[in-house]
Design a protein around this motif. Structure first.
Motif, PDB file in Angstrom:
ATOM      1  N   GLY A   1       7.877   8.127  -8.847  1.00  0.00           N
ATOM      2  CA  GLY A   1       9.229   7.725  -9.257  1.00  0.00           C
ATOM      3  C   GLY A   1      10.286   8.458  -8.442  1.00  0.00           C
ATOM      4  N   ALA A   2      10.073   9.776  -8.277  1.00  0.00           N
ATOM      5  CA  ALA A   2      11.043  10.580  -7.524  1.00  0.00           C
ATOM      6  C   ALA A   2      11.070  10.131  -6.060  1.00  0.00           C
ATOM      7  N   GLU A   3       9.887   9.850  -5.483  1.00  0.00           N
ATOM      8  CA  GLU A   3       9.820   9.400  -4.081  1.00  0.00           C
ATOM      9  C   GLU A   3      10.459   8.025  -3.889  1.00  0.00           C
ATOM     10  N   LEU A   4      10.501   7.250  -4.964  1.00  0.00           N
ATOM     11  CA  LEU A   4      11.144   5.931  -4.878  1.00  0.00           C
ATOM     12  C   LEU A   4      12.665   6.044  -4.993  1.00  0.00           C
ATOM     13  N   GLY A   5      13.122   7.283  -5.176  1.00  0.00           N
ATOM     14  CA  GLY A   5      14.564   7.514  -5.247  1.00  0.00           C
ATOM     15  C   GLY A   5      15.142   7.230  -6.621  1.00  0.00           C
ATOM     16  N   TRP A   6      14.312   7.226  -7.630  1.00  0.00           N
ATOM     17  CA  TRP A   6      14.801   6.967  -8.988  1.00  0.00           C
ATOM     18  C   TRP A   6      15.634   8.137  -9.492  1.00  0.00           C
ATOM     19  N   GLY A   7      16.478   7.846 -10.484  1.00  0.00           N
ATOM     20  CA  GLY A   7      17.290   8.890 -11.118  1.00  0.00           C
ATOM     21  C   GLY A   7      16.423   9.743 -12.042  1.00  0.00           C
TER      22      GLY A   7
ATOM     23  N   HIS B   1      -3.592  -2.010 -16.096  1.00  0.00           N
ATOM     24  CA  HIS B   1      -4.818  -2.459 -15.418  1.00  0.00           C
ATOM     25  C   HIS B   1      -4.624  -3.818 -14.760  1.00  0.00           C
ATOM     26  N   GLU B   2      -3.377  -4.257 -14.644  1.00  0.00           N
ATOM     27  CA  GLU B   2      -3.112  -5.499 -13.916  1.00  0.00           C
ATOM     28  C   GLU B   2      -3.083  -5.195 -12.427  1.00  0.00           C
ATOM     29  N   ARG B   3      -3.371  -6.243 -11.619  1.00  0.00           N
ATOM     30  CA  ARG B   3      -3.351  -6.083 -10.160  1.00  0.00           C
ATOM     31  C   ARG B   3      -2.407  -7.120  -9.556  1.00  0.00           C
ATOM     32  N   LEU B   4      -1.859  -6.792  -8.391  1.00  0.00           N
ATOM     33  CA  LEU B   4      -0.927  -7.716  -7.738  1.00  0.00           C
ATOM     34  C   LEU B   4      -1.547  -9.089  -7.495  1.00  0.00           C
ATOM     35  N   ASP B   5      -2.891  -9.096  -7.201  1.00  0.00           N
ATOM     36  CA  ASP B   5      -3.555 -10.355  -6.852  1.00  0.00           C
ATOM     37  C   ASP B   5      -4.017 -11.151  -8.072  1.00  0.00           C
ATOM     38  N   GLY B   6      -3.645 -10.688  -9.269  1.00  0.00           N
ATOM     39  CA  GLY B   6      -3.970 -11.447 -10.474  1.00  0.00           C
ATOM     40  C   GLY B   6      -5.381 -11.215 -10.990  1.00  0.00           C
ATOM     41  N   ARG B   7      -6.115 -10.246 -10.381  1.00  0.00           N
ATOM     42  CA  ARG B   7      -7.504 -10.038 -10.809  1.00  0.00           C
ATOM     43  C   ARG B   7      -7.653  -8.880 -11.802  1.00  0.00           C
ATOM     44  N   GLY B   8      -6.532  -8.458 -12.336  1.00  0.00           N
ATOM     45  CA  GLY B   8      -6.598  -7.369 -13.315  1.00  0.00           C
ATOM     46  C   GLY B   8      -6.688  -7.886 -14.740  1.00  0.00           C
ATOM     47  N   TYR B   9      -6.568  -7.020 -15.706  1.00  0.00           N
ATOM     48  CA  TYR B   9      -6.588  -7.412 -17.101  1.00  0.00           C
ATOM     49  C   TYR B   9      -5.490  -6.659 -17.853  1.00  0.00           C
ATOM     50  N   PRO B  10      -5.048  -7.068 -19.033  1.00  0.00           N
ATOM     51  CA  PRO B  10      -5.629  -8.098 -19.919  1.00  0.00           C
ATOM     52  C   PRO B  10      -5.139  -9.524 -19.615  1.00  0.00           C
ATOM     53  N   ASP B  11      -4.025  -9.698 -18.911  1.00  0.00           N
ATOM     54  CA  ASP B  11      -3.460 -11.043 -18.790  1.00  0.00           C
ATOM     55  C   ASP B  11      -3.600 -11.667 -17.407  1.00  0.00           C
ATOM     56  N   GLY B  12      -4.168 -10.933 -16.467  1.00  0.00           N
ATOM     57  CA  GLY B  12      -4.316 -11.464 -15.108  1.00  0.00           C
ATOM     58  C   GLY B  12      -2.979 -11.826 -14.482  1.00  0.00           C
ATOM     59  N   LEU B  13      -1.989 -10.987 -14.719  1.00  0.00           N
ATOM     60  CA  LEU B  13      -0.640 -11.249 -14.162  1.00  0.00           C
ATOM     61  C   LEU B  13      -0.634 -11.087 -12.644  1.00  0.00           C
ATOM     62  N   TYR B  14       0.299 -11.774 -11.994  1.00  0.00           N
ATOM     63  CA  TYR B  14       0.482 -11.646 -10.552  1.00  0.00           C
ATOM     64  C   TYR B  14       1.690 -10.766 -10.270  1.00  0.00           C
ATOM     65  N   ASP B  15       1.652 -10.227  -9.075  1.00  0.00           N
ATOM     66  CA  ASP B  15       2.707  -9.356  -8.527  1.00  0.00           C
ATOM     67  C   ASP B  15       3.998  -9.239  -9.341  1.00  0.00           C
ATOM     68  N   ARG B  16       4.866 -10.273  -9.206  1.00  0.00           N
ATOM     69  CA  ARG B  16       6.191 -10.155  -9.810  1.00  0.00           C
ATOM     70  C   ARG B  16       6.180 -10.213 -11.334  1.00  0.00           C
ATOM     71  N   GLU B  17       5.075 -10.670 -11.883  1.00  0.00           N
ATOM     72  CA  GLU B  17       4.998 -10.735 -13.352  1.00  0.00           C
ATOM     73  C   GLU B  17       4.699  -9.360 -13.962  1.00  0.00           C
ATOM     74  N   ILE B  18       4.208  -8.472 -13.117  1.00  0.00           N
ATOM     75  CA  ILE B  18       3.807  -7.145 -13.641  1.00  0.00           C
ATOM     76  C   ILE B  18       5.021  -6.222 -13.680  1.00  0.00           C
ATOM     77  N   PRO B  19       5.295  -5.588 -14.836  1.00  0.00           N
ATOM     78  CA  PRO B  19       6.431  -4.655 -14.887  1.00  0.00           C
ATOM     79  C   PRO B  19       6.240  -3.533 -13.853  1.00  0.00           C
ATOM     80  N   TYR B  20       7.330  -3.169 -13.205  1.00  0.00           N
ATOM     81  CA  TYR B  20       7.254  -2.199 -12.108  1.00  0.00           C
ATOM     82  C   TYR B  20       6.617  -0.879 -12.546  1.00  0.00           C
ATOM     83  N   ILE B  21       6.992  -0.440 -13.737  1.00  0.00           N
ATOM     84  CA  ILE B  21       6.469   0.839 -14.236  1.00  0.00           C
ATOM     85  C   ILE B  21       4.942   0.783 -14.351  1.00  0.00           C
ATOM     86  N   ALA B  22       4.415  -0.414 -14.706  1.00  0.00           N
ATOM     87  CA  ALA B  22       2.963  -0.576 -14.839  1.00  0.00           C
ATOM     88  C   ALA B  22       2.287  -0.485 -13.468  1.00  0.00           C
TER      89      ALA B  22
END
Ligand SMILES: [Fe+2]
Length: 420
Positions: A223-229, A298-319
């Motif tokens: 978070g700090a390296e990303l320049g967050w407050g 446990h989600e992955r950018l390519d949609g192969r994670g779980y529990p919902d198999g979300l893709y990149d932009r669907e995954i909350p950044y913090i996750a």
């Protein structure tokens, strides 16, 4: 024009100026000083002073003085008799020369000549005494007339108003300071509770001791390296500390299985993100995304994670941050059925999976944080504490990270990293 009319115009002019002064000056000391000068000037009074009354200390503290000499005390302690007279007088001048008035002048007569002062005006605003104006003799040597006293009272109201306003501001500042301290205490309590929870989660899993705490620390660094407050960085840390809280409801024998768990056990274990979300959701977190980090770590950018198999932009950044921190810790610590992997392998793997499992800029942030520490650019040795000296001294680690940072692309071949 008669002399009286002239005098009237002069004093009203001074009053108007005083009103302007009190409402416009931002510096309190200046306001009081100028007000005193206006009051003395309007009635041609030789000397005087303005003091603020402190109810708790039973004191008068001088805010401005003119013509009273260096020996004039800057503060007076009031004895009971002084205070009683002073507080019950109301906004009307007291004549000091009258016998028996205000004994504190006798108490303090070693330090100044009371004959220098003739009037004393308690400043009473909305039934509260906030200060006092001391006045010496008039330049003409004549006694104060009733008319003079009325002018003095009118001006005293303005000066008292300025002091009352200042008192109110000071009180507000004091309260806001108190609230800030309370808030800081609450934050510390929250942060301690979160850490205690992380320790409780880690206790359940004897093979991954300290995992949640490390994931919290890696998330914080990212978070700090990303320049967050500051607040967001703390939020990232909390999300990391609590990401596996759902494991508290998973059977201990599944978590501690010294072998690769079977499909049924795996299904049981894989419920922990959703359970974690349910546990964290009712809590009022200062950082609202904390439950989402637990649910989607446990989600992955390519949609192969779980529990919902979300893709990149669907995954909350913090996750995404917690996912990388979690994977990084899983790869760099010993597990019951496999040793931790060598540093160069881990970083190659993270690079290869950047854009597939991990967000490239988050991987880059982790690499940057590590590289900074290797190059001695960061004050703390955080990675060294988390990974151990030996790991950090892997030959060629810094150039490798530098190369990776230059060459990371999201188009590398797809591979899976197993998270246990
Ligand atoms: Fe997990």
């Amino acid at each position: 024009m008669s002399e009286n009319a002239n005098k009237l115009i002069h004093t009203f002019g001074a009053l108007a100026e005083l009103g302007h002064e009190v409402t416009n000056k931002s510096n309190f000391q200046d306001t009081i000083r100028t007000s005193l000068h206006l009051l003395l000037g309007s009635l041609a009074i030789m000397r005087g002073g303005v003091a603020r009354y402190s109810r708790f200390e039973h004191e008068l503290n001088m805010l401005a003085v003119r013509g009273l000499g260096d020996e004039f005390p800057l503060s007076f302690s009031l004895c009971d008799e002084d205070e009683r007279q002073f507080l019950t007088n109301g906004l009307y001048p007291i004549e000091i020369s009258k016998a028996g008035v205000l004994p504190f002048f006798q108490v303090h007569d070693q330090t100044f000549d009371p004959a220098k002062l003739q009037l004393l005006l308690p400043l009473v605003i909305r039934d509260e005494t906030v200060g006092v104006v001391f006045l010496g003799e008039k330049a003409t040597g004549e006694p104060y007339t009733d008319y003079d006293k009325e002018i003095i009272c009118a001006m005293g109201r303005h000066i008292g108003g300025a002091i009352a306003q200042r008192n109110m501001l000071s009180e507000l500042e004091r309260r806001s300071d108190e609230n800030r301290k309370l808030y800081e205490n609450l934050r510390t309590t929250y942060s301690d509770t979160v850490k205690a929870f992380a320790a409780a989660i880690d206790c359940k899993d004897k093979y991954t001791e300290g995992h949640s705490v490390r994931v919290g620390k890696y998330s914080e660094i990212i978070g700090a390296e990303l320049g967050w407050g500051e607040d967001e960085v703390e939020g990232a840390a909390v999300a990391g500390y609590l990401h596996d809280v759902g494991k508290l409801t998973v059977e201990r024998k599944i978590i501690n299985a010294p072998y690769r768990i079977n499909a049924k056990e795996s299904a049981e274990l894989n419920k922990h993100p959703a359970v974690g979300y349910e546990i964290l959701l009712p809590i009022h977190h200062p950082y609202t995304d904390v439950p989402l980090a637990a649910k989607y770590h446990h989600e992955r950018l390519d949609g192969r994670g779980y529990p919902d198999g979300l893709y990149d932009r669907e995954i909350p950044y913090i996750a995404k941050i917690v996912n990388l921190a979690d994977s990084f810790d899983a790869m760099t610590t010993d597990r019951p059925y496999k040793r931790r992997r060598p540093a160069n392998e881990v970083f190659e793997d993270l690079q290869r999976n950047s854009g597939k499992q991990f967000a490239p800029e988050i991987v880059a942030a982790l690499f940057r944080g590590l590289l900074k520490e290797l190059n001695g650019e960061s004050g703390e040795k955080r990675f060294r504490k988390l990974l151990g000296r030996e790991y950090m001294e892997t030959e060629g680690l810094a150039p490798m990270l530098k190369n990776s940072l230059n060459g990371m692309t999201p188009t590398s071949p797809l591979t899976m990293i197993s998270l246990d």
